[in-house]
Design a protein around this motif. Sequence first.
Motif, PDB file in Angstrom:
ATOM      1  N   VAL A 118     -29.723 -37.761 -11.778  1.00 51.14           N
ATOM      2  CA  VAL A 118     -30.619 -38.449 -12.704  1.00 51.14           C
ATOM      3  C   VAL A 118     -31.407 -39.484 -11.905  1.00 51.14           C
ATOM      4  O   VAL A 118     -30.812 -40.330 -11.236  1.00 51.14           O
ATOM      5  CB  VAL A 118     -29.838 -39.140 -13.836  1.00 51.14           C
ATOM      6  N   THR A 119     -32.719 -39.385 -11.963  1.00 52.59           N
ATOM      7  CA  THR A 119     -33.571 -40.325 -11.264  1.00 52.59           C
ATOM      8  C   THR A 119     -34.522 -40.967 -12.269  1.00 52.59           C
ATOM      9  O   THR A 119     -35.225 -40.253 -12.993  1.00 52.59           O
ATOM     10  CB  THR A 119     -34.382 -39.635 -10.155  1.00 52.59           C
ATOM     11  N   VAL A 120     -34.519 -42.289 -12.309  1.00 51.22           N
ATOM     12  CA  VAL A 120     -35.357 -43.026 -13.239  1.00 51.22           C
ATOM     13  C   VAL A 120     -36.372 -43.832 -12.434  1.00 51.22           C
ATOM     14  O   VAL A 120     -35.995 -44.715 -11.662  1.00 51.22           O
ATOM     15  CB  VAL A 120     -34.532 -43.955 -14.135  1.00 51.22           C
ATOM     16  N   SER A 121     -37.628 -43.522 -12.614  1.00 52.00           N
ATOM     17  CA  SER A 121     -38.677 -44.237 -11.881  1.00 52.00           C
ATOM     18  C   SER A 121     -39.173 -45.420 -12.714  1.00 52.00           C
ATOM     19  O   SER A 121     -39.167 -45.383 -13.941  1.00 52.00           O
ATOM     20  CB  SER A 121     -39.828 -43.298 -11.555  1.00 52.00           C
ATOM     21  N   SER A 122     -39.618 -46.450 -12.000  1.00 49.65           N
ATOM     22  CA  SER A 122     -40.086 -47.664 -12.689  1.00 49.65           C
ATOM     23  C   SER A 122     -41.561 -47.591 -13.017  1.00 49.65           C
ATOM     24  O   SER A 122     -42.274 -46.712 -12.572  1.00 49.65           O
ATOM     25  CB  SER A 122     -39.795 -48.890 -11.827  1.00 49.65           C
TER      26      SER A 122
END
Length: 122
Positions: A118-122
């Motif tokens: 899971v990758t959450v970008s800002s």
Amino acid sequence: QVQLVESGGGLVQAGDSLRLSCAASGRTFSNYNMGWFRQAPGKEREFVAALSWRSNTYYADSVKGRFAVSRDNAKNSVYLQMNSLKPEDTAVYYCAAGTSSYYTRTNAYDYWGQGTQVTVSS
């Protein structure tokens, strides 16, 4: 033996939602406590959420109010609904099955999936 396979990870933006799934096969799924853990690069694997065989839920403080764990014993599956995602939620997420009541400890679980990113970008 219990085999666990996670799915549903991906790349999202901050504030988005994701639903992780964990499909189990093997021994009677409903007898197991199910946990979700995550591991970010360079960090220890940490507890995220757990769901006991009696359907009691437990959450890490960092995800309380944003994440929800559920299970469907008929489908031998456990889910992690993740809302209001933050960049600090970025990690590989693992589901685990065990019979110990020490839900937050990695050594309470006997079986682990391979993880989903899971990758959450800002």
